[in-house]
Scaffold this motif. Structure first.
Motif, PDB file in Angstrom:
ATOM      1  N   HIS A 238       0.819  -1.218   0.000  1.00  0.00           N
ATOM      2  CA  HIS A 238       0.000   0.000   0.000  1.00  0.00           C
ATOM      3  C   HIS A 238       0.851   1.265   0.000  1.00  0.00           C
ATOM      4  CE1 HIS A 238      -3.383  -2.650   0.544  1.00  0.00           C
ATOM      5  NE2 HIS A 238      -2.797  -3.172   1.610  1.00  0.00           N
ATOM      6  N   MET A 239       2.060   1.148  -0.545  1.00  0.00           N
ATOM      7  CA  MET A 239       2.919   2.318  -0.696  1.00  0.00           C
ATOM      8  C   MET A 239       3.804   2.131  -1.914  1.00  0.00           C
ATOM      9  SD  MET A 239       5.669   3.997   1.930  1.00  0.00           S
ATOM     10  CE  MET A 239       6.392   5.616   1.554  1.00  0.00           C
ATOM     11  N   LYS A 240       3.806   3.103  -2.818  1.00  0.00           N
ATOM     12  CA  LYS A 240       4.680   3.092  -3.978  1.00  0.00           C
ATOM     13  C   LYS A 240       6.092   3.486  -3.549  1.00  0.00           C
ATOM     14  CE  LYS A 240       5.275   3.204  -8.616  1.00  0.00           C
ATOM     15  NZ  LYS A 240       6.728   2.933  -8.559  1.00  0.00           N
ATOM     16  N   MET A 241       7.095   2.775  -4.051  1.00  0.00           N
ATOM     17  CA  MET A 241       8.471   3.151  -3.758  1.00  0.00           C
ATOM     18  C   MET A 241       8.724   4.579  -4.260  1.00  0.00           C
ATOM     19  SD  MET A 241      10.871   1.016  -2.481  1.00  0.00           S
ATOM     20  CE  MET A 241      10.970  -0.704  -1.954  1.00  0.00           C
ATOM     21  N   PRO A 242       9.234   5.472  -3.425  1.00  0.00           N
ATOM     22  CA  PRO A 242       9.481   6.853  -3.866  1.00  0.00           C
ATOM     23  C   PRO A 242      10.542   6.911  -4.960  1.00  0.00           C
ATOM     24  CG  PRO A 242       9.503   6.669  -1.457  1.00  0.00           C
ATOM     25  CD  PRO A 242       9.526   5.282  -1.993  1.00  0.00           C
ATOM     26  N   PHE A 243      10.194   7.545  -6.069  1.00  0.00           N
ATOM     27  CA  PHE A 243      11.078   7.610  -7.240  1.00  0.00           C
ATOM     28  C   PHE A 243      12.426   8.235  -6.893  1.00  0.00           C
ATOM     29  CE2 PHE A 243      12.620  10.174 -10.832  1.00  0.00           C
ATOM     30  CZ  PHE A 243      12.819   9.192 -11.780  1.00  0.00           C
ATOM     31  N   ASP A 244      12.415   9.378  -6.239  1.00  0.00           N
ATOM     32  CA  ASP A 244      13.663  10.076  -5.925  1.00  0.00           C
ATOM     33  C   ASP A 244      14.566   9.240  -5.030  1.00  0.00           C
ATOM     34  OD1 ASP A 244      12.755  12.151  -7.426  1.00  0.00           O
ATOM     35  OD2 ASP A 244      12.204  13.430  -5.736  1.00  0.00           O
ATOM     36  N   VAL A 245      13.973   8.508  -4.116  1.00  0.00           N
ATOM     37  CA  VAL A 245      14.758   7.645  -3.225  1.00  0.00           C
ATOM     38  C   VAL A 245      15.443   6.547  -4.028  1.00  0.00           C
ATOM     39  CG1 VAL A 245      14.600   5.954  -1.350  1.00  0.00           C
ATOM     40  CG2 VAL A 245      13.372   8.136  -1.183  1.00  0.00           C
ATOM     41  N   LEU A 246      14.715   5.907  -4.931  1.00  0.00           N
ATOM     42  CA  LEU A 246      15.300   4.836  -5.729  1.00  0.00           C
ATOM     43  C   LEU A 246      16.455   5.345  -6.585  1.00  0.00           C
ATOM     44  CD1 LEU A 246      12.132   2.872  -6.915  1.00  0.00           C
ATOM     45  CD2 LEU A 246      13.711   2.287  -5.063  1.00  0.00           C
ATOM     46  N   VAL A 247      16.281   6.491  -7.204  1.00  0.00           N
ATOM     47  CA  VAL A 247      17.330   7.036  -8.061  1.00  0.00           C
ATOM     48  C   VAL A 247      18.560   7.390  -7.228  1.00  0.00           C
ATOM     49  CG1 VAL A 247      17.962   8.921  -9.600  1.00  0.00           C
ATOM     50  CG2 VAL A 247      15.703   7.852  -9.797  1.00  0.00           C
ATOM     51  N   ARG A 248      18.350   8.012  -6.094  1.00  0.00           N
ATOM     52  CA  ARG A 248      19.473   8.404  -5.238  1.00  0.00           C
ATOM     53  C   ARG A 248      20.239   7.167  -4.746  1.00  0.00           C
ATOM     54  NH1 ARG A 248      17.104  12.162  -2.932  1.00  0.00           N
ATOM     55  NH2 ARG A 248      16.062  11.036  -1.259  1.00  0.00           N
ATOM     56  N   LEU A 249      19.524   6.148  -4.311  1.00  0.00           N
ATOM     57  CA  LEU A 249      20.184   4.947  -3.805  1.00  0.00           C
ATOM     58  C   LEU A 249      20.841   4.148  -4.925  1.00  0.00           C
ATOM     59  CD1 LEU A 249      17.695   3.728  -1.050  1.00  0.00           C
ATOM     60  CD2 LEU A 249      19.671   5.243  -0.849  1.00  0.00           C
ATOM     61  N   ALA A 250      20.285   4.254  -6.128  1.00  0.00           N
ATOM     62  CA  ALA A 250      20.929   3.625  -7.287  1.00  0.00           C
ATOM     63  C   ALA A 250      22.253   4.314  -7.587  1.00  0.00           C
ATOM     64  CB  ALA A 250      20.006   3.689  -8.497  1.00  0.00           C
ATOM     65  N   GLU A 251      22.240   5.630  -7.624  1.00  0.00           N
ATOM     66  CA  GLU A 251      23.455   6.382  -7.950  1.00  0.00           C
ATOM     67  C   GLU A 251      24.553   6.197  -6.899  1.00  0.00           C
ATOM     68  OE1 GLU A 251      21.867  10.303  -8.479  1.00  0.00           O
ATOM     69  OE2 GLU A 251      21.602  10.014 -10.649  1.00  0.00           O
ATOM     70  N   GLU A 252      24.158   5.996  -5.652  1.00  0.00           N
ATOM     71  CA  GLU A 252      25.142   5.800  -4.586  1.00  0.00           C
ATOM     72  C   GLU A 252      25.600   4.350  -4.464  1.00  0.00           C
ATOM     73  OE1 GLU A 252      23.931   7.414  -0.846  1.00  0.00           O
ATOM     74  OE2 GLU A 252      23.129   9.254  -1.736  1.00  0.00           O
ATOM     75  N   GLY A 253      24.973   3.444  -5.219  1.00  0.00           N
ATOM     76  CA  GLY A 253      25.359   2.041  -5.151  1.00  0.00           C
ATOM     77  C   GLY A 253      24.787   1.296  -3.959  1.00  0.00           C
ATOM     78  N   VAL A 254      23.827   1.898  -3.266  1.00  0.00           N
ATOM     79  CA  VAL A 254      23.183   1.225  -2.137  1.00  0.00           C
ATOM     80  C   VAL A 254      22.328   0.065  -2.633  1.00  0.00           C
ATOM     81  CG1 VAL A 254      21.554   1.518  -0.215  1.00  0.00           C
ATOM     82  CG2 VAL A 254      23.208   3.323  -0.751  1.00  0.00           C
ATOM     83  N   LEU A 255      21.647   0.283  -3.752  1.00  0.00           N
ATOM     84  CA  LEU A 255      20.791  -0.734  -4.349  1.00  0.00           C
ATOM     85  C   LEU A 255      21.452  -1.339  -5.584  1.00  0.00           C
ATOM     86  CD1 LEU A 255      17.278   0.998  -4.250  1.00  0.00           C
ATOM     87  CD2 LEU A 255      18.106  -0.822  -2.743  1.00  0.00           C
ATOM     88  N   ALA A 256      21.272  -2.653  -5.743  1.00  0.00           N
ATOM     89  CA  ALA A 256      21.718  -3.324  -6.959  1.00  0.00           C
ATOM     90  C   ALA A 256      20.672  -3.222  -8.055  1.00  0.00           C
ATOM     91  CB  ALA A 256      22.016  -4.794  -6.674  1.00  0.00           C
ATOM     92  N   GLY A 257      19.418  -2.960  -7.649  1.00  0.00           N
ATOM     93  CA  GLY A 257      18.363  -2.863  -8.649  1.00  0.00           C
ATOM     94  C   GLY A 257      16.996  -2.779  -8.011  1.00  0.00           C
ATOM     95  N   VAL A 258      15.983  -2.855  -8.868  1.00  0.00           N
ATOM     96  CA  VAL A 258      14.585  -2.767  -8.441  1.00  0.00           C
ATOM     97  C   VAL A 258      13.786  -3.841  -9.156  1.00  0.00           C
ATOM     98  CG1 VAL A 258      12.479  -1.354  -8.510  1.00  0.00           C
ATOM     99  CG2 VAL A 258      14.676  -0.285  -7.982  1.00  0.00           C
ATOM    100  N   LYS A 259      12.925  -4.505  -8.406  1.00  0.00           N
ATOM    101  CA  LYS A 259      11.907  -5.350  -9.007  1.00  0.00           C
ATOM    102  C   LYS A 259      10.606  -4.568  -8.944  1.00  0.00           C
ATOM    103  CE  LYS A 259       8.799  -9.028  -9.057  1.00  0.00           C
ATOM    104  NZ  LYS A 259       7.808  -9.774  -8.264  1.00  0.00           N
ATOM    105  N   ASP A 260      10.126  -4.109 -10.094  1.00  0.00           N
ATOM    106  CA  ASP A 260       8.957  -3.240 -10.158  1.00  0.00           C
ATOM    107  C   ASP A 260       7.712  -4.052 -10.497  1.00  0.00           C
ATOM    108  OD1 ASP A 260       6.903  -1.458 -11.095  1.00  0.00           O
ATOM    109  OD2 ASP A 260       8.421   0.098 -11.256  1.00  0.00           O
ATOM    110  N   SER A 261       6.875  -4.256  -9.495  1.00  0.00           N
ATOM    111  CA  SER A 261       5.588  -4.924  -9.686  1.00  0.00           C
ATOM    112  C   SER A 261       4.447  -3.962  -9.395  1.00  0.00           C
ATOM    113  CB  SER A 261       5.488  -6.153  -8.780  1.00  0.00           C
ATOM    114  OG  SER A 261       6.425  -7.131  -9.150  1.00  0.00           O
ATOM    115  N   SER A 262       4.713  -2.678  -9.643  1.00  0.00           N
ATOM    116  CA  SER A 262       3.713  -1.656  -9.340  1.00  0.00           C
ATOM    117  C   SER A 262       2.611  -1.590 -10.383  1.00  0.00           C
ATOM    118  CB  SER A 262       4.384  -0.280  -9.237  1.00  0.00           C
ATOM    119  OG  SER A 262       4.861   0.146 -10.502  1.00  0.00           O
TER     120      SER A 262
END
Length: 305
Positions: A142-166
């Motif tokens: 019941h919450m969409k992943m925040p776009f800006d958060v995903l991009v920021r964490l991607a650029e910093e290498g915190v995340l390896a990726g996203v599985k988008d089932s939205s």
């Protein structure tokens, strides 16, 4: 190509007719996926009925899947819990068993905002020793992943990726564009019937529940997309879209939406001889004989029987 790419089906959790975890069924299903050419397996996701599993059942499912995969393909592990501290404890227990990456949703039940989601993902990434994927599945959380958060964490290498089932194709395309300059960041779609568009937009791959039933079909989409044969991609996606109708084979109103969708997958696999039962986790109902016959007709038309 990233380390994680291609077709990574979210593994179903077969049960025996008496309702127990079917270890032989899990092994047979993993064999079916590997034989179909998949590039990885996602264990303990939504298609695996993870909210319905006890801790002991989650451990057993992961242990069995890892044994069956035997290092042939990467295994991504769903770490699904309500809050950060619970995710950390779940990660400690499950990743001690094994796995090549973790897949984590936003907190759920808790009323989080974007800042808390970011802190949540950073904390989990710091805590574990495997790559972290964000799992965007608002129908469950019941919450969409925040776009800006995903991009920021991607650029910093915190995340390896996203599985988008939205199911939000605009947001998905925005994320692909915003992270296109990051060659090691993998964006996957879990949207089974529009994977042709996702691959054209530059997705790293597909995490399709329907891939449990027809892994080879999705592998053909991925291979054709890499080869630039978009006519073949569309033709295969059209066939799989027709096969996806098994999720609507249940009599309207007789079972829940979750039982209808996953029950269609399990019923197809039982008819194909991959697993022995279409039993669902309690309190979900399995598809009945008339519904199973509708599944059989669709599966036959798709060329799988």
């Amino acid at each position: 190509m990233t380390d994680f790419h291609g077709i990574i089906p979210p593994l179903l959790t077969p049960r025996t007719d008496s309702g127990e975890i079917d270890r032989a069924g899990i092994s047979a299903l993993v064999d079916h996926l590997v034989a179909g050419g998949v590039h990885g397996i996602f264990v303990l996701g939504s298609s695996g009925e993870v909210p319905y599993l006890t801790e002991a059942e989650r451990d057993l499912v992961l242990e069995t899947a890892l044994e069956a995969a035997a290092g042939q393909v990467p295994v991504l592990v769903g770490i699904s819990e309500q809050t950060t501290v619970r995710v950390l404890a779940e990660a400690d227990r499950l990743l001690a068993i094994g796995g090549d990456a973790a897949v984590v949703t936003t907190p759920f039940y808790a009323l989080s905002d974007a800042a808390e989601v970011e802190r949540h993902l950073r904390t989990v990434a710091d805590h574990i020793d495997v790559p972290l994927f964000a799992y965007d599945v608002p129908v469950r959380t019941h919450m969409k992943m925040p776009f800006d958060v995903l991009v920021r964490l991607a650029e910093e290498g915190v995340l390896a990726g996203v599985k988008d089932s939205s199911g939000d194709d605009i947001s998905f395309r925005r994320l692909l564009l915003a992270t296109k300059h990051l060659p090691d960041f993998a964006v996957f779609t879990g949207h089974e019937v529009v994977t042709d568009g996702a691959m054209l937009g530059g997705a790293a791959g597909i995490v399709p529940g329907l891939g449990n039933v027809d892994p080879a079909g999705y592998v053909r989409i991925f291979d054709a997309a890499r080869a630039g044969d978009w006519a073949a991609v569309v033709a295969e996606q059209d066939r799989l879209a027709r096969l996806f109708e098994i999720t609507g084979a249940a009599t309207p109103g007789r079972v829940s939406a979750g039982a209808a969708g996953l029950g269609g997958f399990k019923t197809a696999l039982r008819r194909m001889g991959v697993i022995g039962s279409n039993r669902m986790a309690e309190p979900m109902e399995a598809l009945d004989a008339a519904e199973a016959e509708r599944v059989r007709e669709i599966v036959t038309a798709a060329g799988l029987l």
